[in-house]
Design an enzyme around this catalytic site. Structure first.
Site, short mmCIF file in Angstrom:
data_model
loop_
_atom_site.label_atom_id
_atom_site.label_comp_id
_atom_site.label_asym_id
_atom_site.label_seq_id
_atom_site.Cartn_x
_atom_site.Cartn_y
_atom_site.Cartn_z
N HIS A 76 4.86 6.18 2.21
CA HIS A 76 5.30 5.06 3.05
C HIS A 76 4.76 3.73 2.55
O HIS A 76 3.67 3.65 1.96
CB HIS A 76 4.96 5.28 4.52
N ASP A 78 4.13 0.91 4.40
CA ASP A 78 3.27 0.11 5.28
C ASP A 78 1.84 0.62 5.33
O ASP A 78 1.55 1.75 4.92
CB ASP A 78 3.84 0.07 6.70
N ASP A 115 -3.85 4.41 1.93
CA ASP A 115 -2.90 5.09 2.83
C ASP A 115 -1.82 4.07 3.19
O ASP A 115 -2.01 3.25 4.09
CB ASP A 115 -3.64 5.58 4.08
N GLU A 145 5.64 3.68 9.03
CA GLU A 145 5.08 5.01 9.30
C GLU A 145 3.93 4.92 10.27
O GLU A 145 3.79 5.77 11.17
CB GLU A 145 4.63 5.64 7.97
N GLU A 146 3.08 3.92 10.10
CA GLU A 146 1.85 3.82 10.88
C GLU A 146 2.08 3.46 12.35
O GLU A 146 1.17 3.53 13.16
CB GLU A 146 0.91 2.78 10.25
N ASP A 169 0.71 11.88 1.23
CA ASP A 169 0.10 11.15 2.35
C ASP A 169 -1.05 11.93 2.96
O ASP A 169 -1.34 11.81 4.14
CB ASP A 169 1.17 10.83 3.40
N HIS A 456 -7.63 3.49 7.67
CA HIS A 456 -7.35 2.68 8.87
C HIS A 456 -8.53 1.82 9.28
O HIS A 456 -8.51 1.23 10.35
CB HIS A 456 -6.89 3.54 10.07
#
Length: 481
Positions: A76, A78, A115, A145-146, A169, A456
């Site tokens: 992904h 984002d 990520d 995605e997030e 991922d 994150h």
């Protein structure tokens, strides 16, 4: 930037550094999506870009691999944008301040976006290479995605022929992910009434909380800043009269919040009691979270007495009740797979002010029925407080397949390269494999990735040697006939 120019594999890190130079937090992936389209155009590759920004790029089979089944490489575009307090970087407009620390790539005060920027870098490097044998490659990059796997939900894969999917991922080398939980975002909105009151404005802020990924790290018992502040208000309520002004905490529903603050009014003569209560509560924090969040504490800041808009007494009770009684964290562990979280939820974002009490949760479960029950519990409790719950970004779970030719192939290649067996796991975090397999009948999926930690969060780190080993693994899988 050229911070990574001396690292190997050079092509992977060159593309990764390009990606880091382009802002691409969720809902702002257009520039990175266009970069991928330019990449395809410059090399004469077939591509599709939809209105959301999802991109599909096709690399035809190299000589001798025309009859080998196509394979989809997917990640992904984002990333989660977070930073340490005081960091001047705006991840919506600025490049990621990439740094190399020993064997790791990290960022100076922000999330790195490994990520899932590393998946995009791998995909582009494979398409760019002239010396890597492979069957038809269908490289798929999704957006958002997030924030609920929205790009995967909206993408049209009708141009794709692959029945095999390598999702990149996952965050532990040597662990192949073969199933994941389903999830949904729940927005809880409770109306409030307000009035004018005077007093000393006290702001209590979290400090030293670790936070983390609400799927992968929900079982670590880390303190949720929103929940801890709610508990502090309940503790304070038994010691002093105060008026609730506002609260704000968290950045994403799927991130365990570490930064949160609450503001309230207290009488001048009660400030000493407030400070004592805070000292006592910090002692409780140290006792209960000393192992998971050793530096966690609450900090008090005071301003001169003045008039403020505050929640009414009834609305204040609703806010404190919601923060303390709505469920949070692990709700059930799997009885089939020891150590796997089955059902959980995370109070990721809180906003409380004159517009209302707004709470955003990320719900996850291996069972659709358990996820639905968790939502029903939220609806019941929020309904008692006069509010409503709405849902968005729902995505299906990815059930473990007892038989998988792609998994068997990856295991064989791994054993040949590493000399030992990989671990096969089902995880509690959400992956796009479930959604994509619902769009392509018979899609055989597995998820892999290099070692990453602190995803994150501003503590995110990407292992350089692991990136190199996984690159060799990818090339070996594609070379298999």
């Amino acid at each position: 930037m050229n911070v990574l120019e001396n690292l190997e594999p050079a092509s992977v890190f060159r593309f990764f550094e390009d990606i880091c130079s382009i802002p691409h937090v969720s809902y702002h992936e257009k520039e990175l999506s266009d970069y991928c389209v330019r990449f395809a155009k410059e090399r004469g590759l077939f591509y599709e870009q939809d209105d959301m920004g999802n991109v599909i790029i096709v690399g035809e089979a190299t000589p001798g691999y025309e009859d080998i089944a196509p394979i989809m490489i997917q990640g992904h575009l984002d990333m989660v944008g977070d930073k340490v307090p005081g960091c001047p970087v705006d991840l919506g407009t600025d490049p990621i301040p990439v740094m190399v620390e020993g064997d790791y790539i990290t960022a100076d005060g922000t999330t790195l976006g490994g990520d899932d920027g590393i998946a995009v870098a791998y995909g582009l490097a494979l398409l760019d290479a002239k010396d890597i044998p492979h069957p038809r490659l269908e490289v798929v990059f999704t957006v958002c995605e997030e924030v609920g796997l929205e790009g995967a939900t909206g993408i049209d894969l009708s141009c794709c022929k692959a029945k095999r999917l390598l999702n990149i991922d996952s965050e532990e080398e040597g662990i192949f992910t073969a199933g994941c939980a389903g999830g949904v975002r729940a927005d809880c909105d409770i109306p409030v009434e307000t009035e004018k009151k005077s007093g000393v404005l006290c702001t209590v802020t979290t400090k030293g909380f670790l936070g983390g990924h609400s799927g992968i790290e929900i079982d670590k018992g880390r303190a949720n800043g929103n929940v801890v502040l709610g508990r502090f208000l309940l503790y304070l309520k038994g010691k002093v009269t105060f008026d609730f002004v506002s609260m704000a905490g968290g950045v994403k529903d799927n991130v365990i919040p570490k930064n949160a603050s609450v503001a309230f009014l207290a009488a001048e003569e009660e400030i000493g009691v407030v400070q004592d209560a805070l000292t006592e509560f910090n002692h409780i924090l140290k006792l209960e979270y000393g192992a998971s969040d050793p530096d966690a504490e609450l900090v008090l800041e005071k301003k001169e007495a003045s008039e403020w808009q505050v929640l009414s007494a009834v609305s204040k009770e609703k806010a404190i009740t919601a923060l303390n009684l709505l469920p949070n964290g692990v709700q059930a562990m799997s009885m089939d797979l020891p150590g796997l979280v089955e059902t959980s939820l995370n109070l990721g974002v809180v906003t409380i002010d004159e517009t209302g009490i707004h709470l955003c949760f990320s719900l996850r479960s291996s069972f659709e029925s358990a996820k639905e029950y968790l939502g029903a519990k939220l609806e019941q409790l929020v309904g008692v407080l006069g509010g409503k719950v709405s849902y968005r970004g729902e995505y299906p779970g990815w059930m473990y397949a007892r038989e998988s030719k792609l998994r068997d192939l990856c295991v064989r290649v791994y054993e040949k390269q590493y000399g030992n067996e990989p671990k096969i796991e089902v995880i509690h975090a959400g992956l796009e494999c479930g959604i994509l397999s619902s769009k392509v009948e018979g899609l055989d999926c597995i998820s892999i990735g290099p070692d990453m930690s602190g995803v994150h969060t501003p503590e995110e780190r990407l292992s350089i040697p692991s990136v190199a080993r996984v690159w060799e693994f990818l090339k070996a899988v594609l070379a298999e006939k």
